[in-house]
Write an enzyme that holds these catalytic residues in place. Structure first.
Site, mmCIF file in Angstrom:
data_model
loop_
_atom_site.group_PDB
_atom_site.id
_atom_site.type_symbol
_atom_site.label_atom_id
_atom_site.label_comp_id
_atom_site.label_asym_id
_atom_site.label_seq_id
_atom_site.Cartn_x
_atom_site.Cartn_y
_atom_site.Cartn_z
ATOM 1 N N ASP A 138 -31.875 -21.986 6.037
ATOM 2 C CA ASP A 138 -30.549 -21.448 6.287
ATOM 3 C C ASP A 138 -30.607 -19.972 6.679
ATOM 4 O O ASP A 138 -31.494 -19.237 6.242
ATOM 5 C CB ASP A 138 -29.676 -21.581 5.033
ATOM 6 C CG ASP A 138 -29.507 -23.017 4.610
ATOM 7 O OD1 ASP A 138 -28.395 -23.541 4.754
ATOM 8 O OD2 ASP A 138 -30.490 -23.615 4.121
ATOM 9 N N LYS A 139 -29.607 -19.558 7.446
ATOM 10 C CA LYS A 139 -29.514 -18.140 7.801
ATOM 11 C C LYS A 139 -28.848 -17.346 6.686
ATOM 12 O O LYS A 139 -29.426 -16.405 6.147
ATOM 13 C CB LYS A 139 -28.734 -17.958 9.103
ATOM 14 C CG LYS A 139 -28.527 -16.483 9.454
ATOM 15 C CD LYS A 139 -27.754 -16.291 10.745
ATOM 16 C CE LYS A 139 -27.578 -14.802 11.044
ATOM 17 N NZ LYS A 139 -26.873 -14.571 12.321
#
Length: 654
Positions: free
Chosen positions: A287-288
């Site tokens: 995930d960012k």
């Protein structure tokens, strides 16, 4: 189509509203390696771990072990108390003492005695065990038989110890095994020419391709110096059966990143280190908007070089740890799963609910998903964060080999006047790759690589192909996998809607005890086998819905033999892929496909309800807080926490 518009749930609890990823620190993800250990605290049976510590590398076994610091230039001197099981290490000490103290009467009996150190499935760990044993006990020879490592007395050492002292022989063999470029070893002064000749002959005969010897006289004393030859002239290893000991310039490390996409982090590190993004390998994209920990391997960079850039990485929100030399790159998907530690804030019930308290709603929701699982959809990260164009649309264009379309989609700008959006807009309007490249920010490595290729080769079909080939193979695959994931999500929703919540005739299940999403390739001799559920098996409830698997499209998968199989055929034809071979030859891409369980379950789940007052202590804001939920769980590889939370909360999460 938005990934969550399918909204197919398998539990009937009410759920609740909440906010995730309020801060990256509210969403922590840590990879679980194939040995079941967090990559922030790997098991020594999986790999030796190292952490950056004041300019040195620290070797760590586990929390209860006292670390042994070693100089970064001498990483092979690992502590056997760290590497080996205590009982094995004790047996090894007994064995070595027996060799050292054996009498002349029993020499013949013990010449071929061996001791097993056990089996080591990991190739990199075997290499370290070989080196560590011989650095500690130079008079031993290590031998690999499949995954088992055995030790015995080294007859070469025995021969040299007749020409020099045991201490000097040990130092010489440590020098040989270390293979430090440009290093040299000097024997003690020796006035006997005949004896020196014997030493010369021994070294030349046993290690002549690796080293060169020369006698020199200093202050009327003559000594023999042994110098390592140039790297290109080095011979095969001392033990021909220890192939994993071959030195390769790969460095493994654990990457901690915050508020960065995995591919963006790789692009930045590549610029700093002066290598290509394709020189990095990893096992999954994280995930960012999160704090994530994942394993990586970089090619052509030494641990020392990586350590030198640690400060620059930190300025960009990245930290590196557990640095170690390894023998090979990582392969996508080679992990057991991920561990998640999450905080869901601003909790409140849905408009209609029957239970008395929010805490009751949460308990019911979490326990339901703990027991029943969730539909194993691919999460929103799989499709990118674009508002106008998502990764699966680019993947479809690539599968249809519409190269010009795929490049235009790739450069479709988002809203806003950021530099990258201006550069993309300029390219779409003018087709001028050179001017667009000048506008594109330096950290946008993928876009810059593509623009350089388009400037050099033009924006026609050949130029577009060259543009895609300029990106790392894994990046190109990402877009195709994104499209196939979209189809899988739709297939899962259709399967549950039309065929219900039990295994039915024509469904696919593993023929053995396989689990997880497994690739199938014609080059893999032990590819997983699938079984088609029969009418009799449906009637007898032989299989449960939890055992049903759905294929992700590809050229080596079997499709269900019920109406879902026909749905796949129609769905692909609808996108113009009715005759697709799932190979994009110009881009060197092949999609064999895989099988993915229809359902998934969180493991090791723990949770606690935090009141508004308790939430305030964990909040990263000074604003008054609503109640929150702290929750942790493990998911198998390729399963998404956002999808699990969607089932728990019964609302949109991303």
């Amino acid at each position: 189509m938005e990934w969550d518009t399918l909204l197919f749930f398998i539990s009937d609890h009410e759920g609740f509203h909440g906010t995730i990823k309020t801060s990256p620190k509210d969403f922590e993800v840590t990879e679980i390696d194939t040995y079941g250990q967090l990559v922030t605290n790997p098991n020594i049976q999986g790999t030796l771990t190292q952490t950056v510590h004041q300019g040195t590398i620290k070797v760590v076994k586990s929390k209860q072990t006292t670390p042994d610091e070693i100089d970064i230039s001498n990483q092979e001197c690992f502590n056997l108390n760290v590497i080996l099981n205590p009982s094995v290490n004790k047996e090894l000490e007994r064995f070595t003492n027996q060799i050292r103290t054996k009498t002349s009467q029993c020499k013949g009996e013990q010449q071929n005695v061996e001791l097993s150190l056990g089996t080591f499935a990991d190739k990199n760990l075997r290499a370290v065990v070989h080196r560590a044993v011989r650095q500690t006990f130079p008079f031993l020879q290590t031998v690999t038989n499949q995954s088992e490592i055995r030790v015995r007395e080294d007859q070469d050492f025995k021969e040299l110890s007749k020409l020099s002292s045991e201490g000097e022989s040990e130092e010489f063999f440590r020098f040989i095994d270390a293979k430090v470029p440009g290093s040299a070893f000097t024997f003690l002064p020796d006035d006997s020419k005949e004896h020196r000749t014997s030493v010369h002959h021994f070294v030349s005969r046993r290690f002549g391709k690796l080293v060169e010897t020369k006698s020199f006289t200093d202050q009327n004393q003559t000594s023999i110096t042994v110098r390592l030859r140039d790297k290109g002239k080095q011979p095969k290893k001392r033990a021909m059966d220890c192939q994993e000991e071959e030195v390769t310039l790969y460095t493994a490390f654990t990457l901690q990143k915050e508020n960065l996409e995995t591919l963006e982090a790789i692009s930045y590190m590549a610029v700093v280190l002066g290598v290509l993004p394709s020189d990095f390998t990893y096992v999954g994209i994280k995930d960012k908007k999160a704090v994530t920990y994942q394993s990586m391997v970089v090619k052509k960079i030494s641990p020392e070089q990586l350590l030198e850039k640690a400060a620059e990485f930190e300025r960009r929100g990245m930290k590196i740890s557990h640095i170690q030399p390894v023998c090979e790159p990582l392969k996508l998907g080679r992990l057991q799963g991920n561990h998640f530690e999450l905080v869901i804030r601003d909790l409140k019930p849905h408009e209609k609910h029957e239970l008395a308290t929010l805490e009751d709603l949460i308990q019911e929701a979490v326990e339901n998903v703990k027991n029943s699982g969730f539909v194993n959809y691919y999460g929103p990260q799989r499709f990118g964060s674009g508002t106008y164009v998502q990764a699966d649309q680019i993947g479809l264009a690539l599968l249809k080999e519409e190269m010009d379309t795929s490049v235009k989609l790739f450069f479709t700008p988002e809203d806003g006047d950021s530099l990258q959006n201006k550069a993309k807009q300029h390219f779409l309007l003018t087709g001028n790759a050179k001017e667009s490249l000048a506008l594109m920010p330096a950290y946008k490595a993928r876009e810059r690589l593509m623009l350089r290729a388009l400037h050099r080769y033009g924006s026609g079909r050949e130029g577009c192909i060259r543009g895609w080939l300029s990106l790392p193979h894994a990046m190109r695959l990402f877009y195709l996998h994104s499209y196939c994931s979209r189809v899988w999500n739709e297939a899962a929703a259709y399967r549950l809607k039309k065929l219900g919540f039990k295994a039915v005739k024509g469904d696919l299940v593993w023929s053995g005890s396989e689990r997880g999403c497994k690739n199938t390739t014609e080059n893999e001799p032990n590819a997983p086998q699938v079984h088609v559920v029969t009418a009799e098996e449906e009637m007898d409830d032989v299989f449960s819905l939890e055992q049903v698997i759905l294929p992700m499209p590809g050229n080596s998968v079997k499709y269900p033999e019920n109406l879902l199989g026909k749905w796949y055929e129609d769905r692909l034809a609808q996108d113009g892929l009715g005759s697709c071979r799932f190979r994009v030859t110009p881009l060197k891409l092949n999609i064999p496909g895989c099988y993915r369980p229809l359902l998934a379950k969180p493991q090791n789940i723990t949770y606690s309800f935090l009141t508004a007052e308790e939430s305030q202590t964990t909040s990263h804001s000074d604003e008054p807080c609503a109640p929150s939920l702290s929750i942790a769980f493990d998911l198998n590889a390729s399963c998404y926490a956002t999808v699990c939370l969607r089932e728990i909360m019964k609302c949109h999460v991303s």
